[in-house]
Enzyme design. Structure first.
Site, PDB file in Angstrom:
ATOM      1  N   HIS A  69      -9.967  -5.795   5.553  1.00 57.81           N
ATOM      2  CA  HIS A  69     -10.706  -4.627   6.135  1.00 57.81           C
ATOM      3  C   HIS A  69     -12.067  -4.606   6.056  1.00 57.81           C
ATOM      4  O   HIS A  69     -12.797  -5.202   5.076  1.00 57.81           O
ATOM      5  CB  HIS A  69      -9.881  -3.478   5.493  1.00 57.81           C
ATOM      6  CG  HIS A  69     -10.381  -2.950   4.069  1.00 57.81           C
ATOM      7  ND1 HIS A  69     -11.233  -2.143   3.801  1.00 57.81           N
ATOM      8  CD2 HIS A  69      -9.698  -3.452   2.994  1.00 57.81           C
ATOM      9  CE1 HIS A  69     -11.647  -2.217   2.246  1.00 57.81           C
ATOM     10  NE2 HIS A  69     -10.391  -2.924   1.852  1.00 57.81           N
ATOM     11  N   ASP A 187     -15.216  -5.100  -1.746  1.00 55.93           N
ATOM     12  CA  ASP A 187     -14.083  -4.507  -1.242  1.00 55.93           C
ATOM     13  C   ASP A 187     -14.359  -4.060   0.220  1.00 55.93           C
ATOM     14  O   ASP A 187     -14.777  -2.834   0.212  1.00 55.93           O
ATOM     15  CB  ASP A 187     -13.592  -3.360  -2.072  1.00 55.93           C
ATOM     16  CG  ASP A 187     -12.454  -2.740  -1.952  1.00 55.93           C
ATOM     17  OD1 ASP A 187     -11.517  -3.354  -0.628  1.00 55.93           O
ATOM     18  OD2 ASP A 187     -12.080  -1.685  -2.230  1.00 55.93           O
ATOM     19  N   GLU A 219      -8.392   0.873   6.342  1.00 60.06           N
ATOM     20  CA  GLU A 219      -7.513   0.753   5.094  1.00 60.06           C
ATOM     21  C   GLU A 219      -7.903   1.725   3.805  1.00 60.06           C
ATOM     22  O   GLU A 219      -6.969   1.970   3.139  1.00 60.06           O
ATOM     23  CB  GLU A 219      -8.138  -0.836   4.789  1.00 60.06           C
ATOM     24  CG  GLU A 219      -7.131  -1.198   3.477  1.00 60.06           C
ATOM     25  CD  GLU A 219      -7.451  -1.012   2.268  1.00 60.06           C
ATOM     26  OE1 GLU A 219      -6.698  -0.997   1.178  1.00 60.06           O
ATOM     27  OE2 GLU A 219      -8.635  -0.470   1.776  1.00 60.06           O
ATOM     28  N   GLU A 220      -9.047   1.930   4.033  1.00 60.79           N
ATOM     29  CA  GLU A 220      -9.649   2.808   2.839  1.00 60.79           C
ATOM     30  C   GLU A 220      -8.897   4.181   2.486  1.00 60.79           C
ATOM     31  O   GLU A 220      -9.079   4.895   1.634  1.00 60.79           O
ATOM     32  CB  GLU A 220     -11.223   3.156   2.512  1.00 60.79           C
ATOM     33  CG  GLU A 220     -11.940   1.688   2.170  1.00 60.79           C
ATOM     34  CD  GLU A 220     -11.395   1.300   0.634  1.00 60.79           C
ATOM     35  OE1 GLU A 220     -10.761   1.871   0.006  1.00 60.79           O
ATOM     36  OE2 GLU A 220     -12.278   0.261   0.457  1.00 60.79           O
ATOM     37  N   ASP A 240      -7.547  -8.995  -0.305  1.00 62.72           N
ATOM     38  CA  ASP A 240      -8.517  -7.890  -0.656  1.00 62.72           C
ATOM     39  C   ASP A 240      -8.858  -8.010  -2.011  1.00 62.72           C
ATOM     40  O   ASP A 240      -8.288  -9.185  -2.663  1.00 62.72           O
ATOM     41  CB  ASP A 240      -7.679  -6.707  -0.633  1.00 62.72           C
ATOM     42  CG  ASP A 240      -8.404  -5.529  -0.410  1.00 62.72           C
ATOM     43  OD1 ASP A 240      -9.641  -5.461  -0.756  1.00 62.72           O
ATOM     44  OD2 ASP A 240      -8.096  -4.356   0.404  1.00 62.72           O
ATOM     45  N   HIS A 320     -14.627  -0.184  -6.793  1.00 63.47           N
ATOM     46  CA  HIS A 320     -14.972   0.856  -6.154  1.00 63.47           C
ATOM     47  C   HIS A 320     -16.291   1.613  -6.908  1.00 63.47           C
ATOM     48  O   HIS A 320     -16.359   3.053  -6.761  1.00 63.47           O
ATOM     49  CB  HIS A 320     -13.875   1.826  -6.010  1.00 63.47           C
ATOM     50  CG  HIS A 320     -13.082   1.847  -5.042  1.00 63.47           C
ATOM     51  ND1 HIS A 320     -12.119   2.865  -4.685  1.00 63.47           N
ATOM     52  CD2 HIS A 320     -12.739   0.668  -4.281  1.00 63.47           C
ATOM     53  CE1 HIS A 320     -11.434   2.223  -3.563  1.00 63.47           C
ATOM     54  NE2 HIS A 320     -11.785   0.972  -3.331  1.00 63.47           N
TER      55      HIS A 320
END
Length: 344
Positions: A69, A187, A219-220, A240, A320
């Site tokens: 993604h 990410d 995706e998130e 990922d 993140h």
């Protein structure tokens, strides 16, 4: 010896990281990928949902799809305060403490980009003292301080800022002399850069099976690969970040096979085939489980995907937040993909 062109991988990665693409606002990043594919002479197709797919034909039977993604964490303008500060609505799963002090860009409907910084409502220790340290970081106490002479809501509205405008966090990419890559949004732009580098290698030396690459844009928020996976997919391998931290086997210097996460276990047989390919290629494949994680593979399965799914990826520290990986992990991830496609 690795077949992956690391210089090309890093060049694409840094350009992707510098291109804002919070979930729902990914057109510029997808356009960049399309431009790279045109330079390689590879046709691609956007889905109606905004995802991007391309293929490199193999010399024999079989179709393996890799999914990654390009959407990232971010925010939207939730409101304009009387003070001229902006209230935020978070996009994706992150703790507000991880974005405090981050530079941002506010993307207005008219196409204007305004810079600012995420601060909390008690940011000055000289004004608030202990109250700053005790403040729980959550949406209600975080705001954007615009780099414009605004003194109230009307000043902000005159700039064209409105509820629903997207807010992107600056990635701040850095490649160190020792091979570390630091940035927000590794990410999952790290995997997308590897996809393009793997595509180059397959064009020079095709694999036995056809390789498809599917770049998702939601995706998130959990539904990226729910649609758009090529219908002829025999196996789906989500690529990922591998989460590095206490109690995990993943490493910033290695590629990881995630055998289970918050969505449950991935396909055991496909995972074992990836392990075998890693052994044959002499790769130190880490194996891990992530309790607070889900991937595009999970979304594809939940949407009814009838194929085995596995999850691999480069080790990323501080997921993140302001993340870090190493070129070793990028190279190993690409090498595992190529080894799997070229296995006998």
């Amino acid at each position: 010896m690795s077949d992956l062109n690391l210089e090309y991988t890093l060049d694409v990665l840094v350009r992707l990281l510098d291109t804002p693409s919070p979930t729902g606002f990914t057109d510029r990043a997808v356009t960049l990928i399309e431009s790279e594919l045109r330079a390689l002479g590879v046709p691609s197709r956007r889905t109606r949902k905004g995802a991007l797919t391309w293929e490199v034909p193999g010399t024999g039977e079989g179709h393996v799809t890799f999914s990654g993604h390009v959407d990232t964490l971010g925010a939207m303008v939730k409101g304009v305060k009387d003070s001229g500060r902006l209230r935020l609505w978070g996009l994706g799963g992150y703790d507000w403490a991880t974005v405090e002090g981050e530079d941002v860009r506010v993307h207005t409907q008219a196409g204007r980009e305004l810079t600012g910084t995420v601060v909390n409502v008690r940011q000055s220790t000289h004004v608030h003292g202990a109250a700053l340290r005790e403040l729980k970081r959550e949406a209600a106490v975080m705001e954007v301080r615009l780099d414009e002479p605004v003194f109230g809501a009307r000043d902000v509205q005159a700039l064209g800022v409105a509820v629903g405008d997207f807010v992107s966090f600056d990635a701040r990419p850095r490649v160190t002399g020792s091979g570390y890559v630091k940035a927000r949004h590794l990410d999952n732009k790290a995997a997308v850069a590897v996809f393009l580098a793997v595509t180059r290698e397959l064009l020079a030396r095709p694999a036995g099976v056809t390789a498809a690459f599917h770049i998702t844009t939601y995706e998130e928020v959990g539904h990226g690969a729910a649609t758009g996976i090529p219908t002829h997919t025999d196996e789906l391998i989500a690529v990922d970040m591998a989460a590095v931290g206490e109690g995990q086997t993943s490493s910033e210097h290695h590629v990881t096979l995630c055998v289970a996460d918050g969505g449950g276990p991935y396909d055991h047989a496909l995972g074992n085939r990836l392990r075998a390919a890693a052994r044959t290629a002499g790769l130190d494949l880490r194996v891990d489980i992530y309790p607070f994680y889900a991937s595009d593979g999970t979304a594809a399965w939940r949407a009814g995907g009838d194929y085995p799914v596995a999850l691999i990826g480069p080790g990323v520290d501080a997921s993140h937040a302001y993340e870090r990986t190493h070129t070793d992990a990028l190279r190993a991830t690409g090498d595992l993909m190529l080894a799997y496609l070229r296995r006998d």
